[in-house]
Design an enzyme around this catalytic site. Structure first.
Site, PDB file in Angstrom:
ATOM      1  N   CYS A 195      -3.988   4.073   4.567  1.00  0.00           N
ATOM      2  CA  CYS A 195      -4.148   3.572   5.938  1.00  0.00           C
ATOM      3  C   CYS A 195      -4.349   4.696   6.955  1.00  0.00           C
ATOM      4  O   CYS A 195      -4.791   4.451   8.079  1.00  0.00           O
ATOM      5  CB  CYS A 195      -2.936   2.742   6.337  1.00  0.00           C
ATOM      6  SG  CYS A 195      -2.561   1.492   5.117  1.00  0.00           S
ATOM      7  N   HIS A 218      -3.509   1.373  13.470  1.00  0.00           N
ATOM      8  CA  HIS A 218      -3.795   0.789  12.159  1.00  0.00           C
ATOM      9  C   HIS A 218      -3.292  -0.656  12.157  1.00  0.00           C
ATOM     10  O   HIS A 218      -2.214  -0.947  12.678  1.00  0.00           O
ATOM     11  CB  HIS A 218      -3.097   1.601  11.078  1.00  0.00           C
ATOM     12  CG  HIS A 218      -3.057   0.900   9.761  1.00  0.00           C
ATOM     13  ND1 HIS A 218      -4.186   0.373   9.180  1.00  0.00           N
ATOM     14  CD2 HIS A 218      -2.027   0.606   8.931  1.00  0.00           C
ATOM     15  CE1 HIS A 218      -3.840  -0.200   8.042  1.00  0.00           C
ATOM     16  NE2 HIS A 218      -2.542  -0.086   7.871  1.00  0.00           N
ATOM     17  N   ASN A 223      -5.187  -6.562   6.712  1.00  0.00           N
ATOM     18  CA  ASN A 223      -5.092  -5.100   6.665  1.00  0.00           C
ATOM     19  C   ASN A 223      -6.248  -4.559   5.815  1.00  0.00           C
ATOM     20  O   ASN A 223      -6.283  -4.783   4.609  1.00  0.00           O
ATOM     21  CB  ASN A 223      -3.728  -4.736   6.052  1.00  0.00           C
ATOM     22  CG  ASN A 223      -3.494  -3.243   5.947  1.00  0.00           C
ATOM     23  OD1 ASN A 223      -4.419  -2.440   6.128  1.00  0.00           O
ATOM     24  ND2 ASN A 223      -2.277  -2.858   5.642  1.00  0.00           N
TER      25      ASN A 223
END
Ligand code: ACO
Length: 333
Positions: A113, A260, A290
């Site tokens: 990430c 993020h 995500n």
């Protein structure tokens, strides 16, 4: 010379999977997913033979168009992904071939990430050193190929989505005040390596994949959600405070925070901790879940496209992910 993002692009697969679609595959509900994560739907690739490098192609082409640059002008590729097309070679090499860029160097990075921030720091250093002039920085993931769509994997499977985004990074205008990267800091702590990981296939055993690994579902991502939540809500604010202070800015100077997109609750918690106006925080997790390395550039690309990130704005990035890795950055649009 400072570097700047000359153009951004993104691409997501067409097929939408709602939370109700997920509930058809395993025991979950729209209510549980929305309440815990803020996710309403995500995109999944459904065709076979389509990997992260394929998703990256339209994202890079859009970024080049927005940068007023020909694909053939790209002189280096940085490819951030945790779901590469194959174990080797890197997805950057597949992308190089698909873009028709023989000879152009391709570096894969594995920072999950935080991949976009690690990649932007590298691209910035390359540009400052005068090594390259048009770096294609890509974050792309095809998570759908590796999720456990059963009750056993439901805590992780509901979180992730497929997608890609790209930035063409090049030299800035040569001034200190113009658009461009101001500062980026990145970190890692391997203490958390096994709190969010895929154990197998593994090159630590005689056979990197055997039946026992498959039987105990070690080939799927495993996560200690509570620990990830705790670390993320501590490290993202810490890195943001650090990068702001080092550059003489305060929270109030920020026009936009592009974090993020791991979990809407994490980002709301971070914003609250730092006392950032919630209207300054970009969220798109409700649409895409995500998308790991693609998440920050996808959110930034959309924010620019929608006119939410405007010329002159001071934008902060913050990331936390597997590794553990994390970081923060400051950027002038
Ligand atoms: N649907 C329904 N129920 C579920 C699901 C699901 N998809 N997943 C887990 N549950 C159940 C659990 O089995 C548990 O049931 P039990 O109480 O009967 O044992 C119950 O829900 C509560 O589970 P918890 O794990 O305690 O749920 P929690 O409130 O911690 O929320 C979550 C889980 C959303 C994963 C949370 O821990 C979290 O947000 N962690 C951060 C992790 C994250 O965002 N990761 C993203 C990837 S990493 C990154 O990008 C940084």
């Amino acid at each position: 010379m400072k570097s700047k993002i000359l153009g951004m692009g993104h691409y997501v697969p067409e097929k939408v999977f709602t939370n109700d679609d997920m509930a058809k595959m395993f025991d979950t509900s729209d209510e549980w997913i929305q309440k815990r994560t803020g996710i309403k739907e995500r995109r999944f690739v459904t065709e076979s033979g389509v990997g992260a490098s394929d998703l990256a192609v339209p994202a890079v082409k859009m970024a080049c168009e927005n940068a007023d640059t020909d694909v053939s002008d790209i002189d280096a590729i940085i490819f951030a992904t945790l779901s590469p097309d194959h174990i080797f070679p890197g997805s950057g090499c597949f992308l190089n071939q698909k873009l028709g860029l023989p000879g152009v160097p391709a570096l894969d990075i594995r920072n999950q990430c935080s991949g976009f921030l690690y990649g932007l720091q590298i691209a910035d250093a390359w540009i400052q050193a005068g090594m390259y002039k048009r770096v294609a920085l890509v974050g792309a993931e095809r998570h759908s190929a590796g999720l456990d769509f059963s009750d056993a994997g439901r805590d992780v499977a509901v979180l992730f989505g497929d997608g890609a985004a790209a930035a063409i990074v090049g030299p800035g205008d040569g001034t200190d005040t113009g658009s461009g990267v101001i500062d980026i800091e990145v970190h890692a702590d391997g203490e958390g390596a096994k709190l969010l990981w895929i154990e197998s296939p593994t090159c630590t055993e005689w056979e990197w994949l055997d039946q026992s690994m498959i039987d105990r579902r070690a080939t799927y991502p495993a996560m200690n959600g509570k620990q990830v939540f705790r670390w993320a809500t501590s490290k993202m604010p810490e890195a943001l405070r650090s990068v702001l202070a080092r550059n003489g800015y305060t929270i109030d100077d920020l026009d936009l925070l592009v974090p993020h997109q791991a979990n809407r609750r994490i980002n709301e918690f971070v914003a609250q901790k730092l006392q950032i106006d919630p209207n300054k925080v970009v969220h798109n997790i409700q649409k895409y879940g995500n998308t790991t390395a693609a998440s920050i550039p996808l959110a930034l690309s959309e924010a620019i496209q929608e006119g939410r990130a405007k010329e002159g704005d001071l934008v902060a990035f913050a990331a936390f992910g597997a590794g553990f890795t994390w970081g923060a950055g400051l950027y002038r649009i």
